[in-house]
Structures are given as structure tokens and as C-alpha cells.
Motif scaffolding. Structure first.
Motif, PDB file in Angstrom:
ATOM      1  N   GLN A   1       1.677  -9.029  -4.356  1.00  0.00           N
ATOM      2  CA  GLN A   1       0.315  -9.494  -4.541  1.00  0.00           C
ATOM      3  C   GLN A   1       0.216 -11.020  -4.471  1.00  0.00           C
ATOM      4  O   GLN A   1       0.898 -11.724  -5.199  1.00  0.00           O
ATOM      5  N   PHE A   2      -0.657 -11.488  -3.607  1.00  0.00           N
ATOM      6  CA  PHE A   2      -0.916 -12.918  -3.459  1.00  0.00           C
ATOM      7  C   PHE A   2      -2.386 -13.150  -3.805  1.00  0.00           C
ATOM      8  O   PHE A   2      -3.239 -13.254  -2.934  1.00  0.00           O
ATOM      9  N   ASP A   3      -2.656 -13.230  -5.102  1.00  0.00           N
ATOM     10  CA  ASP A   3      -4.039 -13.281  -5.556  1.00  0.00           C
ATOM     11  C   ASP A   3      -4.767 -14.536  -5.090  1.00  0.00           C
ATOM     12  O   ASP A   3      -5.999 -14.538  -4.994  1.00  0.00           O
TER      13      ASP A   3
ATOM     14  N   THR B   1      -4.589  -1.714 -10.700  1.00  0.00           N
ATOM     15  CA  THR B   1      -4.587  -3.076 -11.214  1.00  0.00           C
ATOM     16  C   THR B   1      -3.321  -3.838 -10.847  1.00  0.00           C
ATOM     17  O   THR B   1      -3.219  -5.038 -11.114  1.00  0.00           O
ATOM     18  N   GLY B   2      -2.332  -3.170 -10.247  1.00  0.00           N
ATOM     19  CA  GLY B   2      -1.205  -3.869  -9.651  1.00  0.00           C
ATOM     20  C   GLY B   2       0.096  -3.907 -10.416  1.00  0.00           C
ATOM     21  O   GLY B   2       1.069  -4.500  -9.948  1.00  0.00           O
ATOM     22  N   GLU B   3       0.179  -3.255 -11.592  1.00  0.00           N
ATOM     23  CA  GLU B   3       1.441  -3.260 -12.332  1.00  0.00           C
ATOM     24  C   GLU B   3       2.562  -2.661 -11.491  1.00  0.00           C
ATOM     25  O   GLU B   3       2.409  -1.626 -10.861  1.00  0.00           O
ATOM     26  N   GLY B   4       3.701  -3.325 -11.513  1.00  0.00           N
ATOM     27  CA  GLY B   4       4.855  -2.867 -10.753  1.00  0.00           C
ATOM     28  C   GLY B   4       4.882  -3.316  -9.308  1.00  0.00           C
ATOM     29  O   GLY B   4       5.878  -3.126  -8.625  1.00  0.00           O
ATOM     30  N   LEU B   5       3.786  -3.926  -8.842  1.00  0.00           N
ATOM     31  CA  LEU B   5       3.688  -4.350  -7.450  1.00  0.00           C
ATOM     32  C   LEU B   5       3.316  -5.828  -7.321  1.00  0.00           C
ATOM     33  O   LEU B   5       2.839  -6.259  -6.284  1.00  0.00           O
ATOM     34  N   GLU B   6       3.582  -6.585  -8.354  1.00  0.00           N
ATOM     35  CA  GLU B   6       3.143  -7.980  -8.319  1.00  0.00           C
ATOM     36  C   GLU B   6       3.898  -8.803  -7.285  1.00  0.00           C
ATOM     37  O   GLU B   6       3.400  -9.830  -6.824  1.00  0.00           O
TER      38      GLU B   6
ATOM     39  N   LYS C   1       0.822  -1.203   0.000  1.00  0.00           N
ATOM     40  CA  LYS C   1       0.000   0.000   0.000  1.00  0.00           C
ATOM     41  C   LYS C   1       0.858   1.256   0.000  1.00  0.00           C
ATOM     42  O   LYS C   1       0.531   2.249  -0.658  1.00  0.00           O
ATOM     43  N   VAL C   2       1.985   1.225   0.743  1.00  0.00           N
ATOM     44  CA  VAL C   2       2.908   2.360   0.746  1.00  0.00           C
ATOM     45  C   VAL C   2       3.427   2.610  -0.664  1.00  0.00           C
ATOM     46  O   VAL C   2       3.412   3.734  -1.165  1.00  0.00           O
ATOM     47  N   ALA C   3       3.899   1.547  -1.313  1.00  0.00           N
ATOM     48  CA  ALA C   3       4.487   1.678  -2.643  1.00  0.00           C
ATOM     49  C   ALA C   3       3.459   2.128  -3.672  1.00  0.00           C
ATOM     50  O   ALA C   3       3.747   2.979  -4.520  1.00  0.00           O
ATOM     51  N   GLN C   4       2.260   1.584  -3.603  1.00  0.00           N
ATOM     52  CA  GLN C   4       1.245   1.925  -4.597  1.00  0.00           C
ATOM     53  C   GLN C   4       0.916   3.413  -4.557  1.00  0.00           C
ATOM     54  O   GLN C   4       0.787   4.063  -5.592  1.00  0.00           O
ATOM     55  N   ARG C   5       0.832   3.945  -3.334  1.00  0.00           N
ATOM     56  CA  ARG C   5       0.521   5.369  -3.222  1.00  0.00           C
ATOM     57  C   ARG C   5       1.727   6.232  -3.614  1.00  0.00           C
ATOM     58  O   ARG C   5       1.588   7.192  -4.366  1.00  0.00           O
ATOM     59  N   ALA C   6       2.910   5.867  -3.115  1.00  0.00           N
ATOM     60  CA  ALA C   6       4.102   6.670  -3.377  1.00  0.00           C
ATOM     61  C   ALA C   6       4.460   6.702  -4.854  1.00  0.00           C
ATOM     62  O   ALA C   6       4.890   7.731  -5.372  1.00  0.00           O
ATOM     63  N   LEU C   7       4.270   5.579  -5.535  1.00  0.00           N
ATOM     64  CA  LEU C   7       4.648   5.475  -6.935  1.00  0.00           C
ATOM     65  C   LEU C   7       3.533   5.884  -7.889  1.00  0.00           C
ATOM     66  O   LEU C   7       3.753   5.934  -9.099  1.00  0.00           O
ATOM     67  N   LYS C   8       2.342   6.103  -7.330  1.00  0.00           N
ATOM     68  CA  LYS C   8       1.170   6.426  -8.163  1.00  0.00           C
ATOM     69  C   LYS C   8       0.972   5.343  -9.229  1.00  0.00           C
ATOM     70  O   LYS C   8       0.704   5.629 -10.398  1.00  0.00           O
ATOM     71  N   LEU C   9       1.098   4.105  -8.802  1.00  0.00           N
ATOM     72  CA  LEU C   9       0.930   2.986  -9.718  1.00  0.00           C
ATOM     73  C   LEU C   9      -0.555   2.649  -9.892  1.00  0.00           C
ATOM     74  O   LEU C   9      -1.367   2.950  -9.025  1.00  0.00           O
ATOM     75  N   PRO C  10      -0.902   2.050 -10.998  1.00  0.00           N
ATOM     76  CA  PRO C  10      -2.315   1.753 -11.262  1.00  0.00           C
ATOM     77  C   PRO C  10      -2.882   0.764 -10.247  1.00  0.00           C
ATOM     78  O   PRO C  10      -2.172  -0.119  -9.746  1.00  0.00           O
TER      79      PRO C  10
END
Length: 309
Positions: free
Chosen positions: A182-184, A174-179, A163-172
Motif C-alpha cells: 500500500q502506497f497511501d 482496510t489493509g491489515e497484512g498488506l501494508e 489484489k491477489v493477496a487480499q482475495r486469497a487471504l480474505k484479509l480485511p
């Protein structure tokens, strides 16, 4: 007292689980107690302390992501080799846990389709990789220590850091760059960790083997420390601006970072909320630094996680 619960993982099976009162001789308890000192040593390496202050270099971020890729590739090759071994088969969850393919997709996202041309295994990482292959081929029961240390860490601190990375990086979203995070196939990280520890504690191991597993987990921490120290030395040779920014204020992000005692202790020691606010403002002025900071923090998730399990 025992309670029974269900763990549903994605489209996979529903896992039946009994929560039992843990005993000091249970493997999970022995691992936690036996690695406490080396964990504290890892936390206090200069690289880790600098990282938590947000002093991150771009080249170190790249090398760190590559190191993770090589580490998980080796681990998962040996897990596949030993998936039917009686001391590892109960812990075989490839769909739920394996990370090397996710890391490859993350590296492609950040580097582009030719990312493999940038990847080479460093000396410290190669020593870690060699040890994983050695135990997988010569003493497979010791894979339990490596798998438990890495994957339980990924499911603990890594989920806060996602969650920290997704907000800081402004990543989509849908999870690109943060896989990597992710444990789907796992809907409840807490329930899955309970299941995993329960399966591990039920392995038919004598006390001598449990002690050897604790020793191997200590070695895993030492390998991580060597990677951090190697990166620290490489960083001294890199002439590049550094980012003076720490982790974002937890109220300004999607994750509940207050659940991480390691984070709270470090921020308190560094000056409390005023310090955090100052670092967060600096981060906003350096978007590239945000990428380096948030992504490299993934490498530390395994260490942070011991406090969260």
C-alpha cells in the motif's frame, strides 16, 4: 513532443512533470537494457519456477518476509543518510515510498507482537544488506540503482499482487497484512513512476557513472537470486506439506493479472487455463498455503516489475 502533467500524492505536494521522448543514453533506458539478461536468469531460478506453481512452504514464507524487512531497513537507513546528496536528493520520497515500517506491521499482523523474536538475517540477505550499506557510505550515487530497482518494482507488479493477496487471504479491506503493497501517499502509480524516472534521467551523471549504475543494478538482481537459491536449499530440509496451487484465475480476483506478461507466459507454458483452474481449486483446499503463496509473491514483485515499467 513534450506534454505536461500533474502528479498529486496524497496530502503532499502536486508534482509538475514533463514527459519526454526517452533516449538510449537515458539512465532508465540503460538500466532496462542492461539488466535484461540477469532478469531472465532470476526468473528461471528453480525457486521462482516452483513458487509460480504454488509449491510454497510455510517456513520459507516466514524467512522471505523477514528478508524483505532487513533489505528495506538497510536501504532506507542509507537513503536517510544520503537524502541531501546531489545525486540522490531529487529521488528522496520517504512518505511516498519507504517500506520497512509497513513490513514491520505486516510481520506483526502475521506473527503477533513478538515477531522480532523470530527474525534473524540470513547469510544471503546479510550480503545484500552489507552491499547496500557499503554503497551508502562509500559511493552514494549507486543507491540510485538499488532504490530504482526496488521501489519501481513495488509500484508495478506489487500493485497487481496486492489484489491477489487480499482475495486469497480474505484479509480485511482496510489493509491489515498488506501494508507492504500500500502506497497511501501515491494516487497514481503510473504517474509517479514517470516522475521518478524523469527525475532520475535528469541527474547530472556522466556516461561512466551511468554504466556503473547499470552494473550495480545487475548486482542487485544477483543478490536476489542468491536469496532465492538460499531459500530453495532451506526448503529441501523442511519436511512439510506443499501446496500445489498457482495464481488464481484473473477473472476471479480484483486485480487485472492479465496485465502481467510474466504471468501470462508462465501460465501458457504450464498448460493454459485448465492448469490455472486446477491450481486454483487446490488453493481453496489449503488456506494456509494461500497465505504463503500470496505473501511470498511480494518478494518477486521487483523482478516482475521490469516488464511492467
Amino acid at each position: 513532443m513534450e506534454t505536461t502533467g500533474n502528479v498529486s500524492n496524497g496530502a503532499g505536494p502536486v508534482y509538475e512533470q514533463k514527459e519526454k521522448t526517452l533516449r538510449p543514453e537515458d539512465l532508465s533506458e540503460m538500466l532496462a537494457a542492461g539488466t535484461k539478461q540477469i532478469h531472465e536468469k532470476a526468473e528461471n531460478t528453480q525457486f521462482v519456477k516452483d513458487f509460480l506453481r504454488g509449491r510454497i512452504r510455510k517456513e520459507l514464507f516466514k524467512l522471505g518476509a523477514v528478508a524483505l524487512y532487513y533489505t528495506y531497513t538497510a536501504l532506507e537507513e542509507e537513503i536517510e543518510r544520503n537524502k541531501d546528496h546531489p545525486h540522490f536528493a531529487p529521488l528522496y520520497f520517504p512518505a511516498e515510498l519507504h517500506r520497512h515500517e509497513a513490513l514491520a506491521r505486516d510481520l506483526e499482523y502475521f506473527y503477533g507482537p513478538e515477531w522480532k523474536s523470530h527474525a534473524s538475517c540470513s547469510k544471503a540477505t546479510q550480503q545484500y544488506v552489507d552491499r547496500i550499506h557499503q554503497v551508502g557510505q562509500e559511493d552514494p550515487v549507486l543507491l540510485v540503482a538499488h532504490a530504482y530497482t526496488r521501489y519501481m518494482g513495488d509500484l508495478s507488479g506489487g500493485q497487481v499482487l496486492k489484489k491477489v493477496a487480499q482475495r486469497a487471504l480474505k484479509l480485511p479491506p482496510t489493509g491489515e497484512g498488506l501494508e507492504f503493497y500500500q502506497f497511501d501517499a501515491i494516487h497514481s502509480a503510473k504517474a509517479f513512476k514517470q516522475l521518478y524516472r524523469s527525475r532520475m534521467n535528469e541527474l547530472e551523471l556522466d556516461m561512466e557513472t551511468k554504466k556503473r549504475l547499470v552494473d550495480e543494478a545487475v548486482k542487485a538482481f544477483l543478490f536476489n537470486i542468491e536469496v532465492f537459491e538460499e531459500l530453495e536449499e532451506i526448503g529441501k530440509t523442511i519436511q512439510e506439506d506443499v501446496l500445489d496451487a498457482g495464481m488464481p484465475v484473473h477473472g476471479a480476483m480484483g486485480g487485472d493479472i492479465s496485465k502481467c506478461p510474466y504471468y501470462n507466459a508462465k501460465m501458457a507454458a504450464s498448460g493454459g487455463t485448465a492448469y490455472v483452474r486446477q491450481l486454483a481449486m487446490a488453493a481453496l483446499r489449503h488456506p494456509t498455503g494461500q497465505v504463503l503463496f500470496a505473501t511470498w509473491f511480494a518478494a518477486l514483485a521487483g523482478l516482475v516489475a521490469w516488464y511492467l515499467m
